[in-house]
Write an enzyme that holds these catalytic residues in place. Structure first.
Site, mmCIF file in Angstrom:
data_model
loop_
_atom_site.group_PDB
_atom_site.id
_atom_site.type_symbol
_atom_site.label_atom_id
_atom_site.label_comp_id
_atom_site.label_asym_id
_atom_site.label_seq_id
_atom_site.Cartn_x
_atom_site.Cartn_y
_atom_site.Cartn_z
ATOM 1 N N LYS A 72 32.226 -30.105 113.926
ATOM 2 C CA LYS A 72 32.808 -28.663 113.661
ATOM 3 C C LYS A 72 34.423 -28.843 112.930
ATOM 4 O O LYS A 72 34.911 -28.210 112.256
ATOM 5 C CB LYS A 72 32.700 -27.698 114.938
ATOM 6 N N ASP A 111 30.977 -18.002 115.121
ATOM 7 C CA ASP A 111 30.623 -18.099 116.572
ATOM 8 C C ASP A 111 31.581 -16.689 117.174
ATOM 9 O O ASP A 111 31.322 -16.142 118.078
ATOM 10 C CB ASP A 111 31.427 -19.377 117.001
ATOM 11 N N ALA A 136 38.949 -24.624 127.480
ATOM 12 C CA ALA A 136 39.663 -24.320 126.290
ATOM 13 C C ALA A 136 39.300 -25.294 125.192
ATOM 14 O O ALA A 136 40.455 -25.585 124.372
ATOM 15 C CB ALA A 136 41.214 -24.722 126.714
ATOM 16 N N LEU A 233 28.490 -18.513 128.189
ATOM 17 C CA LEU A 233 28.055 -18.812 126.697
ATOM 18 C C LEU A 233 26.873 -19.921 127.151
ATOM 19 O O LEU A 233 26.148 -20.058 125.985
ATOM 20 C CB LEU A 233 29.148 -19.482 125.975
HETATM 21 P P1 ATR Z 1 33.224 -26.845 122.980
HETATM 22 O O1 ATR Z 1 33.407 -27.401 121.780
HETATM 23 O O2 ATR Z 1 31.409 -26.832 123.108
HETATM 24 O O3 ATR Z 1 33.910 -25.848 123.853
HETATM 25 P P2 ATR Z 1 34.784 -29.219 124.415
HETATM 26 O O4 ATR Z 1 35.615 -28.891 123.342
HETATM 27 O O5 ATR Z 1 34.193 -30.429 124.682
HETATM 28 O O6 ATR Z 1 33.229 -28.326 124.073
HETATM 29 O O7 ATR Z 1 35.430 -28.160 125.642
HETATM 30 C C1 ATR Z 1 34.670 -28.253 126.671
HETATM 31 C C2 ATR Z 1 35.612 -27.452 127.744
HETATM 32 O O8 ATR Z 1 34.992 -27.382 128.909
HETATM 33 C C3 ATR Z 1 37.024 -27.969 128.102
HETATM 34 O O9 ATR Z 1 37.836 -27.017 128.129
HETATM 35 C C4 ATR Z 1 36.779 -28.780 129.227
HETATM 36 O O10 ATR Z 1 37.869 -28.826 130.060
HETATM 37 P P3 ATR Z 1 39.020 -30.123 129.723
HETATM 38 O O11 ATR Z 1 39.906 -29.611 128.597
HETATM 39 O O12 ATR Z 1 39.862 -30.118 131.206
HETATM 40 O O13 ATR Z 1 38.154 -31.202 129.499
HETATM 41 C C5 ATR Z 1 35.744 -27.869 130.202
HETATM 42 N N1 ATR Z 1 34.939 -28.488 130.999
HETATM 43 C C6 ATR Z 1 33.879 -29.467 130.747
HETATM 44 N N2 ATR Z 1 33.421 -29.744 131.925
HETATM 45 C C7 ATR Z 1 34.479 -29.146 132.837
HETATM 46 C C8 ATR Z 1 34.401 -29.406 134.369
HETATM 47 N N3 ATR Z 1 33.230 -30.269 134.933
HETATM 48 N N4 ATR Z 1 35.118 -28.876 135.066
HETATM 49 C C9 ATR Z 1 36.128 -28.030 134.326
HETATM 50 N N5 ATR Z 1 36.047 -27.881 132.987
HETATM 51 C C10 ATR Z 1 35.086 -28.629 132.451
#
Ligand code: ATR
Length: 292
Positions: A72, A111, A136, A233
């Site tokens: 993306k 989105d 985030a 989501l």
């Molecule tokens: P997307 O583009 O689908 O939003 P991404 O960019 O990989 O996916 O973002 C994933 C988000 O989920 C991030 O905010 C991530 O937190 P971190 O920045 O700390 O990595 C959060 N996330 C994923 N798994 C998590 C978990 N087990 N606990 C807390 N936050 C999680």
């Protein structure tokens, strides 16, 4: 059975991997409903092949594509024009190839519109609401942009990794008036401190998604206020553990299927110029998702 000829308009989905996407079913059902000679095909593209894949769309006469993880952000550099939402969110999920200017790539992001329409459809107008966004990443950026557009009162982004949360807020703070966008670390203390003062909580992370259906970001020892709306989501399963806990606490819940459908509907309208048959798209998806 889809009948494809040399005249069929081609659209597709670029991502890696994309085995479980519902988008081909959803869009092909929509094309069939409107009697359009269009077809939507999955296009698995490895990250190192992206520089060939994007110009290849012109050569192969594609009229548009969706873009998903992990491309993306990476596709942005190939666009000739970006919509305001794609620019601000910093990601493209929909590309239109404009016939009139051969090879002109228009990068858009549906989105945010998809998220907002899914809330409105569930009778949840975020205008004036105090909102917490969990996560985030890319999805959170679209959600925060949508909340700014819809004039939410305030948004607190809670994220595990402080750097990523702070970066999102720095980047999007100008879309909010009155300094109403803040970051805090995602901890039990932060969740406790919300203390019922929140109207809407949105989980934008993949926590709870199949097959990890017993995971949830909200600890069981922290109450979920019944007057708060909880939105996830994640759409597979339809009811995540996060939403099940909220429902058990007496709160209203909104699952992720609406956002999937409405981002798809906005992409469909961008490519075809026709109103998307949302009910047909929803039906096509419902057959594919599981209940936890
Ligand atoms: P997307 O583009 O689908 O939003 P991404 O960019 O990989 O996916 O973002 C994933 C988000 O989920 C991030 O905010 C991530 O937190 P971190 O920045 O700390 O990595 C959060 N996330 C994923 N798994 C998590 C978990 N087990 N606990 C807390 N936050 C999680």
């Amino acid at each position: 059975m889809i009948n494809i000829t040399g005249k069929t308009s081609l659209v597709g989905l670029i991502g890696w991997p994309i085995e479980h996407s519902l988008s081909p079913k959803m869009h092909n059902a929509a094309f069939a409903e409107l009697g359009l000679d269009w077809v939507y095909v999955p296009l698995p593209v490895r990250p190192d092949n992206l520089p060939q894949a994007i110009p290849g769309l012109v050569a192969l006469n594609f009229v548009g594509v969706n873009v998903t993880v992990p491309h993306k952000q990476a596709v942005m550099r190939y666009m000739d024009e970006l919509s305001q939402s794609a620019q601000t969110i910093g990601a493209v999920n929909t590309i239109c190839l404009r016939a009139e200017g051969k090879g002109k790539f228009y990068g858009h992001n549906t989105d945010a519109t998809g998220f907002l329409n899914s809330l409105l459809e569930a009778d949840c107008n975020p205008q004036g609401m105090r909102v917490v966004v969990l996560g985030a990443g890319g999805a959170a950026r679209a959600v925060v942009f949508a909340l700014a557009q819809a004039k939410a009162d305030s948004v607190i982004v809670l994220n595990r990794t402080a750097q990523r949360g702070a970066f999102l807020v720095d980047d999007l703070v100008e879309t909010f008036p009155n300094n109403a966008l803040h970051f805090a670390p995602l901890t039990d203390e932060s969740l406790m401190a919300l203390d019922g003062q929140i109207d809407l909580v949105v989980n934008t992370t993949s926590v709870g998604m199949s097959p990890h259906v017993s995971s949830c970001l909200w600890p069981t020892n922290i109450p979920m206020p019944a007057q708060t709306i909880f939105c996830d989501l994640v759409y597979n399963p339809l009811e995540t553990l996060f939403l099940a806990q909220a429902r058990a606490a007496g709160a209203k819940t909104i699952n992720g299927l609406g956002m999937l459908i409405h981002q798809g509907a906005a992409a469909f309208e961008c490519w075809t110029g026709q109103t998307a048959p949302v009910a047909v798209m929803r039906q096509a998806c419902l057959g594919e998702v599981s209940v936890r």
